[in-house]
Design a protein around this motif. Structure first.
Motif, short mmCIF file in Angstrom:
data_model
loop_
_atom_site.label_atom_id
_atom_site.label_comp_id
_atom_site.label_asym_id
_atom_site.label_seq_id
_atom_site.Cartn_x
_atom_site.Cartn_y
_atom_site.Cartn_z
N GLY A 101 7.69 -12.30 8.45
CA GLY A 101 9.11 -11.97 8.58
C GLY A 101 9.75 -11.62 7.25
O GLY A 101 10.48 -10.62 7.16
N ALA A 102 9.47 -12.39 6.23
CA ALA A 102 10.06 -12.15 4.91
C ALA A 102 9.55 -10.85 4.31
O ALA A 102 10.35 -10.03 3.80
CB ALA A 102 9.76 -13.32 3.98
N LEU A 103 8.24 -10.62 4.37
CA LEU A 103 7.68 -9.40 3.79
C LEU A 103 8.09 -8.16 4.58
O LEU A 103 8.36 -7.11 4.01
CB LEU A 103 6.16 -9.49 3.68
N ARG A 104 8.16 -8.30 5.90
CA ARG A 104 8.59 -7.17 6.74
C ARG A 104 10.01 -6.76 6.33
O ARG A 104 10.29 -5.58 6.12
CB ARG A 104 8.55 -7.53 8.22
N LEU A 105 10.91 -7.71 6.22
CA LEU A 105 12.29 -7.43 5.85
C LEU A 105 12.35 -6.75 4.47
O LEU A 105 12.99 -5.71 4.31
CB LEU A 105 13.12 -8.72 5.85
N LEU A 106 11.66 -7.31 3.51
CA LEU A 106 11.65 -6.77 2.15
C LEU A 106 11.11 -5.33 2.13
O LEU A 106 11.72 -4.43 1.55
CB LEU A 106 10.77 -7.65 1.25
N LEU A 107 9.98 -5.12 2.78
CA LEU A 107 9.35 -3.81 2.74
C LEU A 107 10.12 -2.77 3.54
O LEU A 107 10.26 -1.62 3.10
CB LEU A 107 7.90 -3.91 3.20
N GLU A 108 10.63 -3.15 4.70
CA GLU A 108 11.41 -2.19 5.49
C GLU A 108 12.70 -1.80 4.77
O GLU A 108 13.10 -0.65 4.80
CB GLU A 108 11.69 -2.75 6.88
N GLU A 109 13.33 -2.74 4.08
CA GLU A 109 14.53 -2.42 3.29
C GLU A 109 14.20 -1.48 2.15
O GLU A 109 15.07 -0.75 1.67
CB GLU A 109 15.17 -3.70 2.74
N SER A 110 12.93 -1.46 1.72
CA SER A 110 12.49 -0.58 0.64
C SER A 110 11.93 0.74 1.17
O SER A 110 11.39 1.54 0.40
CB SER A 110 11.43 -1.28 -0.20
N GLY A 111 12.03 0.96 2.49
CA GLY A 111 11.63 2.23 3.05
C GLY A 111 10.23 2.31 3.63
O GLY A 111 9.81 3.36 4.10
N PHE A 112 9.50 1.21 3.62
CA PHE A 112 8.16 1.20 4.19
C PHE A 112 8.22 0.97 5.70
O PHE A 112 9.15 0.34 6.20
CB PHE A 112 7.30 0.10 3.55
N VAL A 113 7.23 1.48 6.41
CA VAL A 113 7.05 1.19 7.83
C VAL A 113 6.02 0.08 7.88
O VAL A 113 4.94 0.20 7.29
CB VAL A 113 6.54 2.44 8.57
N VAL A 114 6.32 -1.01 8.59
CA VAL A 114 5.46 -2.19 8.56
C VAL A 114 4.98 -2.54 9.96
O VAL A 114 5.77 -2.61 10.90
CB VAL A 114 6.20 -3.41 7.97
N THR A 115 3.67 -2.76 10.08
CA THR A 115 3.10 -3.38 11.27
C THR A 115 2.37 -4.62 10.78
O THR A 115 2.05 -4.75 9.59
CB THR A 115 2.14 -2.45 12.04
N SER A 116 2.10 -5.53 11.70
CA SER A 116 1.44 -6.77 11.28
C SER A 116 0.35 -7.16 12.27
O SER A 116 0.35 -6.73 13.43
CB SER A 116 2.46 -7.90 11.14
N ALA A 117 -0.55 -7.98 11.77
CA ALA A 117 -1.63 -8.52 12.57
C ALA A 117 -1.92 -9.92 12.04
O ALA A 117 -1.82 -10.17 10.84
CB ALA A 117 -2.87 -7.65 12.45
N ALA A 118 -2.30 -10.82 12.95
CA ALA A 118 -2.52 -12.21 12.55
C ALA A 118 -4.00 -12.62 12.56
O ALA A 118 -4.33 -13.69 12.09
CB ALA A 118 -1.74 -13.16 13.47
N THR A 119 -4.86 -11.75 13.09
CA THR A 119 -6.28 -12.07 13.16
C THR A 119 -7.10 -10.85 12.72
O THR A 119 -6.58 -9.73 12.64
CB THR A 119 -6.73 -12.44 14.59
N VAL A 120 -8.38 -11.08 12.48
CA VAL A 120 -9.28 -9.98 12.12
C VAL A 120 -9.28 -8.92 13.22
O VAL A 120 -9.12 -7.74 12.96
CB VAL A 120 -10.71 -10.52 11.85
N ARG A 121 -9.43 -9.34 14.46
CA ARG A 121 -9.49 -8.39 15.58
C ARG A 121 -8.18 -7.60 15.71
O ARG A 121 -8.20 -6.39 15.93
CB ARG A 121 -9.78 -9.14 16.89
N GLU A 122 -7.04 -8.29 15.61
CA GLU A 122 -5.75 -7.60 15.70
C GLU A 122 -5.61 -6.56 14.58
O GLU A 122 -5.08 -5.48 14.81
CB GLU A 122 -4.59 -8.59 15.60
N ALA A 123 -6.09 -6.89 13.39
CA ALA A 123 -5.99 -5.97 12.26
C ALA A 123 -6.84 -4.73 12.50
O ALA A 123 -6.39 -3.60 12.27
CB ALA A 123 -6.42 -6.67 10.98
N ILE A 124 -8.06 -4.91 12.97
CA ILE A 124 -8.94 -3.78 13.24
C ILE A 124 -8.34 -2.91 14.34
O ILE A 124 -8.32 -1.67 14.23
CB ILE A 124 -10.36 -4.27 13.59
N ASP A 125 -7.83 -3.53 15.39
CA ASP A 125 -7.18 -2.78 16.47
C ASP A 125 -5.97 -2.01 15.96
O ASP A 125 -5.73 -0.86 16.36
CB ASP A 125 -6.77 -3.71 17.61
N ALA A 126 -5.18 -2.64 15.08
CA ALA A 126 -3.98 -1.98 14.54
C ALA A 126 -4.36 -0.74 13.73
O ALA A 126 -3.69 0.29 13.83
CB ALA A 126 -3.19 -2.96 13.67
#
Length: 124
Positions: free
Chosen positions: A16-41
């Motif tokens: 939540g904190a990094l998403r807010l910081l990065l989106e306010e700086s103009g980045f598009v953010v997606t997240s994943a909490a596991t290895v499988r979720e990251a590979i799928d993302a």
């Protein structure tokens, strides 16, 4: 639209904190909490940069990078995030293909600038 960042982190508070910081700086953010979720993302929407926590509950974060590298799907830039400031950890991350290793807690004011620099340094 800004660069796409995949944040691989299992702490909802950190996400939540990094998403807010990065989106306010103009980045598009997606997240994943596991290895499988990251590979799928990555398969759904390849990121420009991946912020990769090394400790994902009972999984090792570098497994994400290793799987993506072997499938030729690794992002242009991968930055490891860890709470362990140890030379052996840094060495392993760099050997696996990480551009750098950030020790938690990271400096939130510097992160957007660091990401922009890493991305411009790795431009095709």
């Amino acid at each position: 639209m800004g660069a796409h960042v995949l944040l691989v982190e299992d702490s909802a508070l950190v996400v939540g904190a990094l998403r807010l910081l990065l989106e306010e700086s103009g980045f598009v953010v997606t997240s994943a909490a596991t290895v499988r979720e990251a590979i799928d993302a990555v398969e759904r929407q390849p990121p420009d940069v991946m912020l990769l926590d090394l400790t994902l509950r009972e999984e090792f974060g570098l497994d994400v990078l290793e799987a993506l590298t072997s499938a030729h799907r690794a992002p242009r830039v991968t930055i490891a995030l860890t709470g362990h400031d140890e030379p052996a950890v840094r060495e392993r991350c760099l050997r696996a293909g990480c551009r750098d290793v950030l020790i938690k807690p990271i400096n939130p004011r510097e992160l957007p600038t660091q990401l922009a620099t890493w991305l411009s340094d790795s431009a095709p």
